[in-house]
Motif scaffolding. Structure first.
Motif, short mmCIF file in Angstrom:
data_model
loop_
_atom_site.label_atom_id
_atom_site.label_comp_id
_atom_site.label_asym_id
_atom_site.label_seq_id
_atom_site.Cartn_x
_atom_site.Cartn_y
_atom_site.Cartn_z
N SER A 113 44.10 37.99 31.37
CA SER A 113 44.77 37.42 32.49
C SER A 113 45.74 38.50 33.07
N CYS A 114 46.34 38.18 34.36
CA CYS A 114 47.23 39.05 35.02
C CYS A 114 48.58 39.15 34.33
N ASP A 115 48.82 40.48 34.33
CA ASP A 115 50.33 40.68 33.60
C ASP A 115 51.25 40.56 34.59
N ASP A 116 50.94 40.33 36.08
CA ASP A 116 51.88 40.14 36.96
C ASP A 116 52.13 38.78 37.26
N CYS A 117 51.01 38.00 37.46
CA CYS A 117 50.74 36.68 38.02
C CYS A 117 50.38 35.55 37.01
N ALA A 118 49.84 35.98 35.84
CA ALA A 118 49.23 35.06 34.91
C ALA A 118 47.84 34.64 35.50
N GLY A 119 47.24 35.28 36.54
CA GLY A 119 46.16 34.54 37.08
C GLY A 119 44.92 35.09 36.35
N ILE A 120 43.90 34.57 36.61
CA ILE A 120 42.48 34.89 36.01
C ILE A 120 41.99 36.01 36.13
N VAL A 121 41.57 37.01 35.39
CA VAL A 121 41.15 38.53 35.75
C VAL A 121 39.45 38.21 35.51
N LYS A 122 38.73 38.80 36.49
CA LYS A 122 37.26 38.90 36.45
C LYS A 122 36.61 40.15 37.00
N THR A 123 35.62 40.53 36.63
CA THR A 123 34.80 41.65 37.29
C THR A 123 35.03 41.43 38.67
N ALA A 124 35.06 42.67 39.48
CA ALA A 124 35.26 42.70 40.67
C ALA A 124 33.94 42.39 41.67
N THR A 125 33.20 41.60 41.12
CA THR A 125 31.76 41.43 41.83
C THR A 125 31.92 39.90 42.27
N ILE A 126 30.96 39.48 43.09
CA ILE A 126 30.78 38.24 43.75
C ILE A 126 29.85 37.50 42.82
N SER A 127 30.23 36.55 42.23
CA SER A 127 29.26 35.61 41.36
C SER A 127 28.60 34.42 42.15
N PHE A 128 27.73 33.82 41.55
CA PHE A 128 26.88 32.83 42.18
C PHE A 128 28.24 31.47 42.34
N GLY A 129 27.93 30.99 43.65
CA GLY A 129 28.95 30.05 44.07
C GLY A 129 30.39 30.63 44.48
N GLN A 130 30.63 31.87 44.38
CA GLN A 130 31.63 32.60 44.98
C GLN A 130 31.77 32.99 46.53
N ALA A 131 32.81 32.60 47.23
CA ALA A 131 32.77 33.00 48.67
C ALA A 131 32.62 34.78 48.76
N MET A 132 32.02 35.04 49.82
CA MET A 132 31.96 36.57 50.02
C MET A 132 33.17 36.84 50.47
N PRO A 133 33.45 38.21 50.34
CA PRO A 133 34.77 39.06 50.51
C PRO A 133 34.98 39.10 52.26
N VAL A 134 35.83 38.48 52.46
CA VAL A 134 36.22 38.41 53.99
C VAL A 134 36.41 39.85 54.64
N GLU A 135 37.23 40.60 53.96
CA GLU A 135 37.46 41.83 54.55
C GLU A 135 36.16 42.68 54.57
N ALA A 136 35.37 42.84 53.52
CA ALA A 136 34.27 43.53 53.46
C ALA A 136 33.12 42.97 54.50
N MET A 137 32.91 41.72 54.81
CA MET A 137 32.07 41.26 55.77
C MET A 137 32.65 41.61 57.13
N GLN A 138 33.73 41.55 57.18
CA GLN A 138 34.43 42.07 58.66
C GLN A 138 33.97 43.71 58.83
N ARG A 139 34.45 44.17 58.08
CA ARG A 139 34.07 45.80 58.19
C ARG A 139 32.53 46.06 58.36
N ALA A 140 31.76 45.24 57.66
CA ALA A 140 30.23 45.54 57.68
C ALA A 140 29.86 45.04 59.20
N GLU A 141 30.53 43.97 59.61
CA GLU A 141 29.91 43.55 60.80
C GLU A 141 30.38 44.55 61.83
#
Length: 211
Positions: A113-141
């Motif tokens: 868990s995050c030691d700054d905000c106690a949020g859930i920590v996950k591998t930095a990949t996009i999982s099934f059902g997870q929204a595509m990363p907005v910044e990466a999609m904008q850069r790609a476009e």
């Protein structure tokens, strides 16, 4: 892999500690199997073109980080599906190295868990059902709209939204080159199609000798 394991949906990962533990188990098991992965001739040919200023950006669906290992500057790599080599907090985005998470998890399967905000920590990949990363999609476009030639390499061009970028490039009057062992649905609109091995083809085009 999905022939033997059911993919874990992002909503299940968020809602259930059970599925978060299972996700990390799979992650660290998979890491041990892929520890020896390294850039191939195709990666190095692309890196060579990047260094010569002939390619502005790489848009990739791969999560292995091999383009970075091959010498491509991080700012020129657009990872649509994230990167499997580190983790991040889903709330604040803080980055975490996997070695620290692995060491704790292998002792008692402790969930990170995050030691700054106690949020859930996950591998930095996009999982099934997870929204595509907005910044990466904008850069790609934007990179697609700015290019005069779009080269699609080693992709079946069936997974969207990534498969839409070659179409967008053509609509914006760019040339489209497809290099893939098998035919793709976009072959008919391409200006050049090569059904050849990627490493050998790119190395020859870049003038790089291979063993």
């Amino acid at each position: 892999i999905w022939k033997t394991q059911t993919p874990i949906d992002f909503s299940d990962f968020i809602a259930s500690e059970k599925w978060r533990r299972e996700s990390w188990r799979r992650k660290f098991t998979g890491d041990s199997k892929m520890a020896n992965a390294s850039p191939n001739a195709g990666h190095y040919a692309i890196s060579h073109w990047i260094s010569e200023g002939k390619i502005s950006h790489i848009i990739t669906q791969n999560v292995d980080g091999l383009h970075l290992q091959s010498g491509v500057p991080e700012q020129q790599i657009i990872e649509l599906h994230g990167n499997a080599n580190y983790a991040s907090c889903l709330d604040c985005g803080k980055r975490y190295e996997l070695s620290t998470i692995r060491a704790a998890f292998l002792i008692d399967e402790r969930l990170p868990s995050c030691d700054d905000c106690a949020g859930i920590v996950k591998t930095a990949t996009i999982s099934f059902g997870q929204a595509m990363p907005v910044e990466a999609m904008q850069r790609a476009e934007q990179a697609t709209l700015d290019c005069d030639t779009f080269i699609a390499i080693g992709s079946s061009l069936t997974v969207y939204p990534a498969a839409g970028f070659p179409v967008l490039a053509k609509q914006n009057q760019a040339k489209l080159i497809i290099i893939n062992n098998q035919e793709t649905d976009l072959d008919p609109i391409a200006d050049l199609v090569l059904h050849r091995p990627i490493g050998i083809t790119l190395s020859a085009a870049a003038g790089i000798k291979t063993d």
